[in-house]
Design a protein around this motif. Structure first.
Motif, PDB file in Angstrom:
ATOM      1  N   MET A  85       0.777  -1.301   0.033  1.00 14.22           N
ATOM      2  CA  MET A  85      -0.055  -0.134   0.062  1.00 14.22           C
ATOM      3  C   MET A  85       0.766   1.183   0.202  1.00 14.22           C
ATOM      4  O   MET A  85       1.782   1.269   0.762  1.00 14.22           O
ATOM      5  N   GLU A  86       0.499   2.047  -0.852  1.00 17.14           N
ATOM      6  CA  GLU A  86       1.505   3.312  -1.112  1.00 17.14           C
ATOM      7  C   GLU A  86       1.136   4.338   0.273  1.00 17.14           C
ATOM      8  O   GLU A  86      -0.120   4.339   0.633  1.00 17.14           O
ATOM      9  N   ASN A  87       2.405   5.043   0.789  1.00  9.73           N
ATOM     10  CA  ASN A  87       1.904   5.985   1.625  1.00  9.73           C
ATOM     11  C   ASN A  87       2.427   7.409   1.332  1.00  9.73           C
ATOM     12  O   ASN A  87       3.694   7.358   0.701  1.00  9.73           O
ATOM     13  N   LEU A  88       1.803   8.294   1.478  1.00  4.67           N
ATOM     14  CA  LEU A  88       2.120   9.534   1.186  1.00  4.67           C
ATOM     15  C   LEU A  88       2.217  10.520   2.442  1.00  4.67           C
ATOM     16  O   LEU A  88       1.274  10.577   3.336  1.00  4.67           O
ATOM     17  N   LEU A  89       3.281  11.158   2.481  1.00  7.26           N
ATOM     18  CA  LEU A  89       3.591  12.054   3.852  1.00  7.26           C
ATOM     19  C   LEU A  89       3.325  13.641   3.613  1.00  7.26           C
ATOM     20  O   LEU A  89       3.846  14.032   2.481  1.00  7.26           O
ATOM     21  N   PHE A  90       2.411  14.119   4.189  1.00  4.52           N
ATOM     22  CA  PHE A  90       2.203  15.663   4.054  1.00  4.52           C
ATOM     23  C   PHE A  90       2.753  16.429   5.261  1.00  4.52           C
ATOM     24  O   PHE A  90       2.363  16.082   6.113  1.00  4.52           O
ATOM     25  N   ILE A  91       3.657  17.096   4.701  1.00  2.00           N
ATOM     26  CA  ILE A  91       4.499  17.912   5.515  1.00  2.00           C
ATOM     27  C   ILE A  91       3.946  19.483   5.676  1.00  2.00           C
ATOM     28  O   ILE A  91       4.077  20.080   4.402  1.00  2.00           O
ATOM     29  N   ASN A  92       3.088  19.860   6.700  1.00  3.56           N
ATOM     30  CA  ASN A  92       2.505  21.120   6.585  1.00  3.56           C
ATOM     31  C   ASN A  92       3.346  22.023   7.241  1.00  3.56           C
ATOM     32  O   ASN A  92       3.176  21.878   8.731  1.00  3.56           O
ATOM     33  N   ALA A  93       3.642  23.116   6.486  1.00  3.90           N
ATOM     34  CA  ALA A  93       4.419  24.176   7.198  1.00  3.90           C
ATOM     35  C   ALA A  93       3.468  25.429   7.188  1.00  3.90           C
ATOM     36  O   ALA A  93       4.111  26.387   7.242  1.00  3.90           O
ATOM     37  N   CYS A  94       2.202  25.314   6.984  1.00  3.28           N
ATOM     38  CA  CYS A  94       1.556  26.689   6.717  1.00  3.28           C
ATOM     39  C   CYS A  94       0.957  27.149   8.048  1.00  3.28           C
ATOM     40  O   CYS A  94       0.081  26.731   8.620  1.00  3.28           O
ATOM     41  N   VAL A  95       1.965  28.030   8.397  1.00  3.85           N
ATOM     42  CA  VAL A  95       1.745  29.006   9.909  1.00  3.85           C
ATOM     43  C   VAL A  95       0.547  29.531  10.146  1.00  3.85           C
ATOM     44  O   VAL A  95      -0.052  29.582  11.322  1.00  3.85           O
ATOM     45  N   ARG A  96      -0.175  29.904   8.955  1.00  2.00           N
ATOM     46  CA  ARG A  96      -1.428  30.767   9.356  1.00  2.00           C
ATOM     47  C   ARG A  96      -2.549  29.681   9.442  1.00  2.00           C
ATOM     48  O   ARG A  96      -3.840  30.144   9.614  1.00  2.00           O
ATOM     49  N   GLY A  97      -2.250  28.387   9.438  1.00  2.00           N
ATOM     50  CA  GLY A  97      -3.432  27.420   9.873  1.00  2.00           C
ATOM     51  C   GLY A  97      -4.354  27.606   8.891  1.00  2.00           C
ATOM     52  O   GLY A  97      -4.373  27.831   7.687  1.00  2.00           O
ATOM     53  N   GLU A  98      -5.582  27.591   9.332  1.00  2.00           N
ATOM     54  CA  GLU A  98      -6.655  27.437   8.649  1.00  2.00           C
ATOM     55  C   GLU A  98      -7.011  28.878   7.608  1.00  2.00           C
ATOM     56  O   GLU A  98      -7.753  28.775   6.598  1.00  2.00           O
ATOM     57  N   ARG A  99      -6.390  29.922   7.945  1.00  2.00           N
ATOM     58  CA  ARG A  99      -6.338  31.115   7.088  1.00  2.00           C
ATOM     59  C   ARG A  99      -5.441  30.926   5.934  1.00  2.00           C
ATOM     60  O   ARG A  99      -5.313  31.918   4.988  1.00  2.00           O
ATOM     61  N   SER A 100      -4.634  29.880   5.793  1.00  2.00           N
ATOM     62  CA  SER A 100      -3.563  29.770   4.831  1.00  2.00           C
ATOM     63  C   SER A 100      -4.048  29.478   3.584  1.00  2.00           C
ATOM     64  O   SER A 100      -4.798  28.471   3.315  1.00  2.00           O
ATOM     65  N   ARG A 101      -3.620  30.189   2.682  1.00  2.00           N
ATOM     66  CA  ARG A 101      -4.110  29.923   1.093  1.00  2.00           C
ATOM     67  C   ARG A 101      -3.246  28.579   0.645  1.00  2.00           C
ATOM     68  O   ARG A 101      -3.527  28.204  -0.242  1.00  2.00           O
ATOM     69  N   THR A 102      -1.906  28.642   0.986  1.00  2.00           N
ATOM     70  CA  THR A 102      -0.933  27.492   0.768  1.00  2.00           C
ATOM     71  C   THR A 102      -1.859  26.135   1.191  1.00  2.00           C
ATOM     72  O   THR A 102      -1.768  25.120   0.509  1.00  2.00           O
ATOM     73  N   LEU A 103      -2.269  26.011   2.219  1.00  2.00           N
ATOM     74  CA  LEU A 103      -2.802  25.102   2.937  1.00  2.00           C
ATOM     75  C   LEU A 103      -4.214  24.663   2.040  1.00  2.00           C
ATOM     76  O   LEU A 103      -4.528  23.338   1.797  1.00  2.00           O
ATOM     77  N   LYS A 104      -4.962  25.673   1.666  1.00  2.00           N
ATOM     78  CA  LYS A 104      -6.102  25.302   0.908  1.00  2.00           C
ATOM     79  C   LYS A 104      -5.920  24.664  -0.470  1.00  2.00           C
ATOM     80  O   LYS A 104      -6.262  23.886  -0.779  1.00  2.00           O
ATOM     81  N   LEU A 105      -4.705  25.171  -1.123  1.00  2.00           N
ATOM     82  CA  LEU A 105      -4.192  24.619  -2.131  1.00  2.00           C
ATOM     83  C   LEU A 105      -3.604  23.175  -2.210  1.00  2.00           C
ATOM     84  O   LEU A 105      -4.046  22.208  -2.796  1.00  2.00           O
ATOM     85  N   ALA A 106      -2.966  23.181  -1.033  1.00  2.00           N
ATOM     86  CA  ALA A 106      -2.526  21.713  -0.747  1.00  2.00           C
ATOM     87  C   ALA A 106      -3.599  20.763  -0.351  1.00  2.00           C
ATOM     88  O   ALA A 106      -3.539  19.617  -1.005  1.00  2.00           O
ATOM     89  N   ARG A 107      -4.442  21.173   0.352  1.00  5.01           N
ATOM     90  CA  ARG A 107      -5.728  20.369   0.562  1.00  5.01           C
ATOM     91  C   ARG A 107      -6.559  19.817  -0.725  1.00  5.01           C
ATOM     92  O   ARG A 107      -6.927  18.862  -0.732  1.00  5.01           O
ATOM     93  N   ARG A 108      -6.399  20.750  -1.539  1.00  6.68           N
ATOM     94  CA  ARG A 108      -7.429  20.574  -2.777  1.00  6.68           C
ATOM     95  C   ARG A 108      -6.639  19.525  -3.465  1.00  6.68           C
ATOM     96  O   ARG A 108      -7.206  18.473  -3.981  1.00  6.68           O
TER      97      ARG A 108
END
Ligand code: FMN
Length: 198
Positions: free
Chosen positions: A1-24
C-alpha cells in the motif's frame, strides 16, 4: 500500500491559502488513489526543537551509538520511508518559514535519509519517487534568482535521493493590482489536474 507524507508548514493554519491549495491537491490525489494512506505532520503542532547545542549533543550521542531507532530520529525514518511527499509552505522572506528549515535539519540524518558510498560520494536513502512543493507567494518571483524555496528543496531532494521535485505555486497574491481570487481559483484547477498525474 502506498503511503504519502504531507508536511504542513502553513503557519497561518486555517487562514492559509497554501494549505487550501495543498488540501485541494490531496483531496484529488486521495480520490484518484483511494488505497494511498496519507499521513499529515503539522509542523506548528509538532514543534520540533531547533538543533540547539543540547539537542545536537543528544543527537550526536545517539547517532554515534548507532541508536537510529530512537524517537529523536523518528521524523527522519518516516520521511525516508514515504513513497511520495507533499510539502506545503508559504513563501517567506524569499524562502520558507523557519519551522520547515528546522524540520529539514531534523530529518537530514546520515544513514537514514542520506549516506555516503565507499568513495565518499553522497547517496540518497529516501524511498520517495517524487516530492511536491506547494507554495503561495505575495509577489512574483517564479524563475528569478530571488526565489530560494524551490532551489533549496531541489538540492535537498538530490541529497535524499528523491528523483523528482514538482512545484505547485501561485503568486502575486498580495499584489493589489491582481484579482487574488482568480489567481487562487486557477491554482486550484492546476492542483486538480496534478492530482491525477502525480
Ligand atoms: C513573515 C512573512 C514573510 C513573507 N515574505 C514574503 C516574501 O519574501 N516575498 C513575497 O512575495 N511574499 C512574502 N510574504 C507573503 C506571503 O508569501 C503570501 O501572503 C502567501 O500567500 C502567504 O501564504 P499563506 O496564506 O499560506 O500564509 C510573506 C508573508 C509573511 C507573513
Amino acid at each position: 500500500m502506498e503511503n504519502l507524507l504531507f508536511i504542513n508548514a502553513c503557519v497561518r493554519g486555517e487562514r492559509s491559502r497554501t494549505l487550501k491549495l495543498a488540501r485541494r491537491f490531496l483531496e484529488g490525489y486521495q480520490k484518484a488513489h483511494p488505497d494511498t494512506v496519507i499521513t499529515q505532520r503539522d509542523l506548528c503542532a509538532q514543534r520540533l526543537q531547533p538543533q540547539y547545542p543540547e539537542v545536537l549533543a543528544e543527537r550526536d550521542e545517539l547517532w554515534a551509538a548507532g541508536k537510529l531507532d530512537q524517537p529523536m530520529f523518528e521524523p527522519a525514518r518516516e520521511f525516508a520511508a514515504a513513497d511520495k511527499i507533499v510539502v506545503a509552505a508559504p513563501f517567506w522572506d524569499l524562502c520558507f518559514p523557519a519551522v520547515l528549515k528546522i524540520y529539514l535539519e531534523r530529518i537530514s540524518v546520515t544513514d537514514v535519509t542520506f549516506g555516503y558510498d565507499d568513495q565518499g560520494a553522497m547517496v540518497g536513502l529516501c524511498r520517495a519517487s517524487k516530492l511536491l512543493y506547494v507554495v503561495t507567494r505575495g509577489g512574483n518571483y517564479a524563475g528569478t534568482d530571488l526565489e530560494m524555496g524551490t532551489p533549496m528543496l531541489r538540492a535537498l531532494c538530490a541529497m535524499y535521493g528523491i528523483p523528482e521535485l514538482i512545484t505547485l505555486a501561485t503568486e502575486g497574491l498580495d499584489d493589489v493590482r491582481q484579482d487574488k481570487q482568480a489567481l487562487l481559483d486557477a491554482a486550484l484547477l492546476r492542483a486538480d489536474a496534478l492530482a491525477g498525474e502525480f
